[in-house]
Design a protein around this motif. Structure first.
Motif, PDB file in Angstrom:
ATOM      1  N   TYR A 313       0.831  -1.189   0.000  1.00  0.00           N
ATOM      2  CA  TYR A 313       0.000   0.000   0.000  1.00  0.00           C
ATOM      3  C   TYR A 313       0.873   1.250   0.000  1.00  0.00           C
ATOM      4  CZ  TYR A 313      -3.812  -3.201   1.236  1.00  0.00           C
ATOM      5  OH  TYR A 313      -4.727  -4.224   1.234  1.00  0.00           O
ATOM      6  N   ASN A 347      -2.622   1.598   7.661  1.00  0.00           N
ATOM      7  CA  ASN A 347      -2.610   2.228   6.354  1.00  0.00           C
ATOM      8  C   ASN A 347      -3.970   2.871   6.171  1.00  0.00           C
ATOM      9  OD1 ASN A 347      -2.745   2.568   3.356  1.00  0.00           O
ATOM     10  ND2 ASN A 347      -0.716   1.614   3.523  1.00  0.00           N
ATOM     11  N   LYS A 350      -7.191   1.129   4.921  1.00  0.00           N
ATOM     12  CA  LYS A 350      -6.977  -0.161   4.258  1.00  0.00           C
ATOM     13  C   LYS A 350      -6.384  -1.218   5.186  1.00  0.00           C
ATOM     14  CE  LYS A 350      -6.372   1.762  -0.373  1.00  0.00           C
ATOM     15  NZ  LYS A 350      -5.463   1.905  -1.548  1.00  0.00           N
ATOM     16  N   LEU A 351      -5.686  -0.801   6.239  1.00  0.00           N
ATOM     17  CA  LEU A 351      -5.007  -1.788   7.068  1.00  0.00           C
ATOM     18  C   LEU A 351      -4.972  -1.307   8.522  1.00  0.00           C
ATOM     19  CD1 LEU A 351      -3.282  -4.417   7.193  1.00  0.00           C
ATOM     20  CD2 LEU A 351      -1.268  -2.955   6.926  1.00  0.00           C
ATOM     21  N   GLU A 352      -5.281  -2.203   9.432  1.00  0.00           N
ATOM     22  CA  GLU A 352      -5.156  -1.955  10.864  1.00  0.00           C
ATOM     23  C   GLU A 352      -4.958  -3.317  11.513  1.00  0.00           C
ATOM     24  OE1 GLU A 352      -4.484   0.971  13.408  1.00  0.00           O
ATOM     25  OE2 GLU A 352      -5.549   1.454  11.545  1.00  0.00           O
ATOM     26  N   VAL A 353      -3.711  -3.639  11.874  1.00  0.00           N
ATOM     27  CA  VAL A 353      -3.396  -4.973  12.352  1.00  0.00           C
ATOM     28  C   VAL A 353      -2.327  -4.887  13.425  1.00  0.00           C
ATOM     29  CG1 VAL A 353      -1.651  -5.345  10.567  1.00  0.00           C
ATOM     30  CG2 VAL A 353      -2.764  -7.321  11.638  1.00  0.00           C
ATOM     31  N   ASP A 426       1.034  -7.298   5.210  1.00  0.00           N
ATOM     32  CA  ASP A 426      -0.147  -6.444   5.103  1.00  0.00           C
ATOM     33  C   ASP A 426      -1.343  -7.201   4.526  1.00  0.00           C
ATOM     34  OD1 ASP A 426       0.885  -6.876   2.631  1.00  0.00           O
ATOM     35  OD2 ASP A 426       0.947  -4.768   2.032  1.00  0.00           O
ATOM     36  N   TYR A 427      -1.240  -8.559   4.483  1.00  0.00           N
ATOM     37  CA  TYR A 427      -2.298  -9.411   3.951  1.00  0.00           C
ATOM     38  C   TYR A 427      -2.564  -9.126   2.474  1.00  0.00           C
ATOM     39  CZ  TYR A 427      -3.095 -10.215   8.898  1.00  0.00           C
ATOM     40  OH  TYR A 427      -2.926 -10.509  10.219  1.00  0.00           O
TER      41      TYR A 427
END
Length: 471
Positions: A313, A347, A350-353, A426-427
């Motif tokens: 990303y 991100n 788009k991303l939260e992990v 980031d999968y």
């Protein structure tokens, strides 16, 4: 808003120089008695001798040949005082250990005695015997020789400054250094009984702030403030000489050159304190660097900061991270560190992990005996997500700076680059480039398990009575 900003900057400039405003010499000051240094108090509080020693000082000279540093043209003023003999005589007198006798201007003294003798002979009454005999001069049992042997200017200089939109300030400093040698000479056989060496740094500081802004059309505001502070060289020379006299007295007591009128316990404590100070001085290099092991064998670290992913990303955002670590010092330079880390990646939309990792690092401390030192590290780790599903190995390297607040607590800041063997951090698997991430942190380390030196830095404590009996 603009006017408020200008007022704030103006207040900042004035506040930074408040020391100069509140301490300005606004009037003529009266003459005062000379100031005492910290060594003066210590010298006067020394135990008293069994009997004062008659001492002569012929000349305690400036042997540096150093002129005062100047940035413009030649300067024939000497860097240090030429009256060091007078300072030394006063230090000998203040100690109450010595009875100084006049030897620097012995010719003047002898001439005056001849005048007295001739006057008495000339005006003596004829019916009375002339009293021509003067009290004999004292002679010295020991002489104190030596001098100021070095003056080193600009051994350390530096500063810091910043300026933004015409407002800013700066600070500068300079450190010089003088060195003094004293030696004690027996007048009966010319033997040098003892030699001591003392050095003293001289600090000069300057702080200034300024504001240069257009506040309106054709309206210019300009403000400057600041002050300079220079440590008096005369006071530095005085302190160094007094410290040398103190060392001469204590080493004379230790070597049984003279006797002291004080309880054995007090004398023993005095000698042991001096031996500790001397041991620390022997381990200290120039610029105040102490060459002894400060950190303990083990260390516990807690730190926090931010992590930033480099993935497929484009809009990565920093997220928090936390670390707990256990350290083991293999040597003063190398440390093995095992840590547990919890961190998050984000991100935009788009991303939260969240992830956790167990890392093992080998750290290299660049300046192991200094309070402030950079360090670098290299290691490997194992990482998994919060669901224990996405697992991978990684390697990390980085560096930082650690400052020891005390011998047990270190404050550090570091940056770390982590390289993974996975593109699924980031999968999202896209292309051949593996995912990586950065971590930045600030933390505290508590060191314990003090390392004993191979040779004790502090000498074994002695008993003064046993020392005298052995001699």
């Amino acid at each position: 808003m603009k006017n408020i900003q200008i007022i704030c900057l103006l207040l900042l400039a004035i506040t930074s120089g408040c020391g100069s405003y509140f301490n300005q010499p606004l009037g003529i000051e009266k003459a005062t008695l000379g100031e005492n240094s910290t060594s003066t108090v210590t010298l006067k509080n020394l135990p008293k001798p069994a009997e004062p020693i008659v001492v002569g000082v012929y000349k305690f000279r400036d042997q540096t040949g150093q002129y005062k540093p100047s940035e413009v043209g030649s300067n024939f003023s000497t860097a240090v005082t030429q009256g060091a003999t007078t300072i030394l005589i006063k230090a000998l007198e203040d100690s109450k250990w010595f009875t100084p006798i006049e030897r620097e201007n012995l010719g003047n003294l002898l001439n005056e005695r001849n005048i007295i003798r001739s006057t008495r002979q000339e005006y003596a009454k004829t019916t009375e015997p002339a009293e021509n005999q003067l009290t004999p001069l004292l002679y010295a049992g020991v002489l104190v020789e030596g001098g100021i042997i070095s003056y080193d200017s600009n051994i350390l200089t530096g500063g810091f400054g910043a300026r933004y939109f015409g407002a800013g300030g700066s600070t500068r400093y300079r450190q010089d250094r003088i060195s003094v040698y004293l030696r004690l000479v027996s007048t009966s056989n010319g033997k040098i009984l003892k030699t001591v060496y003392v050095s003293k740094t001289i600090l000069s500081q300057a702080i200034d702030a300024s504001l240069f802004r257009y506040v309106n059309f054709k309206r210019l505001l300009e403000v400057e403030t600041g002050y300079t502070k220079n440590e008096p060289i005369h006071m530095a020379v005085t302190e160094a000489i007094e410290k040398a006299v103190e060392a001469l007295i204590i080493e004379g007591i230790r070597d049984n050159i003279w006797q002291v009128n004080a309880p054995v316990v007090k004398i023993t404590q005095l000698i042991n304190d001096y031996d500790r100070e001397k041991a620390i001085a022997e381990e200290t290099q120039l610029y105040g660097r102490h060459l002894y092991q400060k950190r303990g064998r083990f260390g516990l670290e807690l730190s926090g900061g931010a992590s930033l992913i480099s993935d497929d990303y484009k809009s990565a955002e920093p997220r928090p991270m936390a670390r707990g670590a256990l350290k083991y010092l293999i040597s003063p330079t190398f440390t093995v560190s095992g840590s547990l880390n919890a961190f998050w990646f984000g991100n935009k939309k788009k991303l939260e992990v969240g992830y956790a990792s167990a890392d093992l690092n080998l750290e290299a401390i660049i300046l192991p005996f200094d309070k402030c030192t950079p360090y670098v590290f290299l290691g490997a780790g194992y990482t998994t997500n919060s669901a224990f599903e996405n697992k991978f190995f990684k390697m990390q390297y980085g560096g930082g700076v650690e400052y020891l607040i005390s011998d047990n607590i270190g404050l550090k800041g570091y940056a770390e680059h982590n390289l993974t063997n996975s593109d699924n951090l980031d999968y999202l698997e896209n292309g051949l480039k593996k995912d990586s991430f950065l971590r930045f942190g600030l933390g505290l380390t508590y060191y314990f398990g003090k390392i004993k030196p191979k040779q004790k830095a502090v000498p074994t404590e002695i008993n003064y009575q046993e020392l005298i009996n052995s001699k």
